[in-house]
Design an enzyme around this catalytic site. Structure first.
Site, PDB file in Angstrom:
ATOM      1  CG  ASP A 306      -2.283   0.563   0.966  1.00 58.75           C
ATOM      2  OD1 ASP A 306      -2.348   1.799   0.792  1.00 58.75           O
ATOM      3  OD2 ASP A 306      -3.274  -0.181   0.939  1.00 58.75           O
ATOM      4  CG  ASP A 315      -5.313   1.363  18.338  1.00 58.15           C
ATOM      5  OD1 ASP A 315      -4.960   0.662  19.307  1.00 58.15           O
ATOM      6  OD2 ASP A 315      -6.494   1.467  17.972  1.00 58.15           O
ATOM      7  CG  HIS A 348      -5.472   3.465   0.809  1.00 64.17           C
ATOM      8  ND1 HIS A 348      -5.050   2.173   0.606  1.00 64.17           N
ATOM      9  CD2 HIS A 348      -6.768   3.498   0.427  1.00 64.17           C
ATOM     10  CE1 HIS A 348      -6.049   1.456   0.112  1.00 64.17           C
ATOM     11  NE2 HIS A 348      -7.107   2.230  -0.007  1.00 64.17           N
ATOM     12  CG  ASN A 362      -4.998  -0.789  22.710  1.00 63.96           C
ATOM     13  OD1 ASN A 362      -6.206  -0.681  22.502  1.00 63.96           O
ATOM     14  ND2 ASN A 362      -4.080  -0.163  21.989  1.00 63.96           N
ATOM     15  CB  ALA A 462      -8.996  -8.815  -7.377  1.00 66.54           C
ATOM     16  CE1 TYR A 464      -2.817 -10.457 -13.281  1.00 65.84           C
ATOM     17  CE2 TYR A 464      -2.073  -9.731 -11.125  1.00 65.84           C
ATOM     18  CZ  TYR A 464      -2.162  -9.537 -12.486  1.00 65.84           C
ATOM     19  OH  TYR A 464      -1.593  -8.424 -13.055  1.00 65.84           O
ATOM     20  CB  SER A 522      -9.497  -0.147   0.317  1.00 66.98           C
ATOM     21  OG  SER A 522      -8.927   0.240  -0.889  1.00 66.98           O
TER      22      SER A 522
END
Length: 598
Positions: A306, A315, A348, A362, A462, A464, A522
């Protein structure tokens, strides 16, 4: 090199007709084009839901039986289940006079596994090929329907179910009507729950005795030869022994008590992250049930190919491992200075990483699907290309991840053109045992909304071979209007509604320690990647193909889809990700102390 784009919501109006949009926030609603319907995936025994499908059928005009629909349903959800085949007739009929035979051929590819014939007197016989039957098919007339039940064992637990139906009316009532073969592709696998054992004991191998006279009951248990007797208080005792014998001894002693099998119960983990109540996507995929089996492993890495990730995000920092800048050929670790042209450019990639591996339970921020799963950031956006993504760095990033310990690769990016170098890199990763997951894309445009700009192109990587392609559903559980669809789609996961209401989109982390909501496939893809990592953590011996097959086999009908109707495979693939079902039956790992639970 083929360009790969990650388009942010503020660019959407300018580029939606040109590019593959993999990040949508605040977009308006649109009607989705109708997808062709196909037979749905068969049931998975023990997955928590039993599936079936009903198919409309038009008989020849001269056929007096007039079949209107034919269906197949699997029940119950355990290895002893029964397939029920039903033929619905348009009007009342008398099988003794209007039907000479009703034959179902259950096929494996083209070879019959078993042939079930019902005569006019509703006597069912099965001719298995080649083994003898282990169960007896039955037949019955119910209203205008002829119902045939076939034990699963008769069909040899084939992993692909096909059937052909032949109705033979009585002499003078028209020709034979043939239906089929109808195909149900999928898996029939043993369920995780075996609810009875020796002497009627439950999953634990023990019995539970409840009585108002526990002291006397203990004495009776000992005289009955019971072992492992334990008094849990409140009149509840457990023991190992013959339940029938114990009941007789209790009755003889005048002790009123109930004896029942003891079963295993699992905790459904609920993280204490304050944003978890807003993360509707996690309960939708049954994440708490999956977490009750495992929270994942810090040794399982998911490569996030990405824009890079903010290593300082509180986080994320604990779940990040050293990654790679595929543009500059440089490792990425905490404090690394990347080629991002502006601070916070790794938006992203940070968002996608948080769906996979935000630090969970946490006490702060959000929860992630992968809980303890580690994220390996692979940065492929290029400042010299205006922040764009090219397939060359993507191919390099895939290969680097494959050579540096990743078990799963997530790619929330794509474009409409296949690329030889990129596909070769995917094949390289697959040859090294990695599972490659990719978002299906956000290019679906409704022809009803804009006839001059509509379609549903395939998205690469995606599409393939061997890549687990993931489409999206909105908060209502139906196909997200923007999500690409096609025969290459493996399954779907929540991706946000993009309807202008932030609460209907996905909670994600942002660079700088903040959070927001976003929508797009995504964010569906990393949920599946995280689920795959949890399955690998629970059973490290499973290879990528087995993990992928398990995720597909345990997918369920999305909540917004009528479970009695065939699933539109082009829109939903095998169905909606079900983390609980995917992890059911795998070895459980203990949770850390202090965990909030139901």
């Amino acid at each position: 090199m083929t360009p790969r784009r990650l388009i942010r919501w503020w660019h959407l109006s300018a580029v939606v007709a040109l590019c593959s949009v993999l990040l949508l926030t605040g977009a308006g609603t649109a009607a989705s084009g109708a997808a062709s319907k196909a037979p749905r995936t068969v049931a998975v025994a023990g997955a928590g839901a039993c599936f079936g499908a009903s198919y409309p059928h038009t008989s020849p005009a001269q056929d007096l039986l007039a079949v209107t629909s034919f269906g197949a349903y699997f029940s119950p959800c355990d290895p002893s289940g029964v397939w029920t085949f039903t033929a619905n007739i348009a009007h009342a009929w008398n099988p003794a006079t209007q039907l000479t035979s009703f034959r179902i051929n259950i096929l494996e590819t083209t070879n019959a596994v078993v042939s079930v014939t019902v005569d006019g007197n509703l006597m069912a016989t099965a001719v298995p090929q080649p083994a003898p039957p282990c169960g007896t098919p039955t037949a019955a007339k119910s209203g205008n329907a002829l119902v045939v039940s076939v034990p699963l064992c008769v069909m040899h637990a084939t992993d692909e179910l096909k059937w052909a139906v032949f109705l033979t009316p009585a002499s003078g009532n028209g020709p034979m009507d043939s239906m089929g073969p109808i195909t149900e592709s999928g898996y029939i696998v043993p369920g995780p729950a075996v609810c009875s054992g020796a002497n009627g004991a439950g999953q634990s191998g023990r019995q539970v005795l409840t009585t108002a006279r526990p002291r006397e009951a203990v004495s009776v248990l000992r005289t009955a030869g019971a072992t492992a007797v334990a008094d849990h208080g409140q009149g509840v005792l457990t023991f190992v022994g013959d339940a029938v014998q114990v009941r007789r001894r209790l009755a003889s002693a005048g002790v009123t008590a109930s004896v029942a099998p003891e079963h295993v119960r699992h905790l459904a983990d609920v993280p204490n992250d304050p944003k978890y109540p807003a993360q509707w996507n996690l309960p939708m995929v049954n994440a708490p049930a999956g977490w009750s089996v495992t929270h994942g492993s810090g040794s399982i890495f998911v490569a996030d190919i990405d824009t890079g990730v903010d290593f300082t995000h509180p986080d994320l920092s604990d779940n990040l491992v050293v990654g790679y800048d595929a543009v500059r050929n440089t490792p990425i670790a905490a404090g690394n200075v990347t080629d991002n042209p502006v601070p916070g450019e790794a938006i992203h990639g940070t968002e996608v990483a948080s769906v996979i591996g935000a630090t969970t339970n946490n006490g702060g921020g959000m929860a992630s699907a992968g809980w303890s799963t580690r994220v390996m950031p692979i940065k492929v956006d290029d400042a010299s290309q205006g922040g764009g993504i090219l397939s060359g760095p993507v191919a390099a990033g895939i290969r680097w991840a494959a050579d540096h310990g990743a078990r799963v690769i997530n790619m929330s990016l794509g474009g409409p053109c296949p690329d030889a170098a990129e596909q070769a890199a995917v094949q390289y990763a697959q040859s090294k045992g990695l599972l490659v997951v990719a978002s299906a894309g956000n290019d679906a445009q409704s022809c009803a909304v804009n006839p001059s700009n509509c379609g549903n192109p395939s998205e690469f990587p995606a599409a393939y071979p061997g890549v687990l392609a993931v489409g999206g559903v909105g908060r209502d559980g139906t196909h997200a209007f923007y999500s690409n669809a096609g025969p290459y789609l493996g399954l779907v996961a929540p991706s946000g509604s993009a309807d202008g209401h932030p609460a209907d989109d996905m909670v994600v982390a942002e660079p700088g320690g903040s959070y927001s909501t976003s929508a797009g496939t995504s964010f569906a893809s990393p949920m599946v990647a995280a689920a795959a990592a949890l399955v690998m953590a629970a059973d490290p011996a499973l290879n990528a193909a087995a993990v992928s097959a398990r995720l597909l086999a345990t997918a369920k009908p999305p909540p917004g889809v009528d479970p009695s109707q065939p699933l539109g495979t082009n829109e939903y693939g095998h169905g909606l990700l079900d983390m609980g079902a995917a992890l059911a039956g795998l070895p459980a790992t203990p949770p850390p102390p202090g965990l909030s639970r139901y």
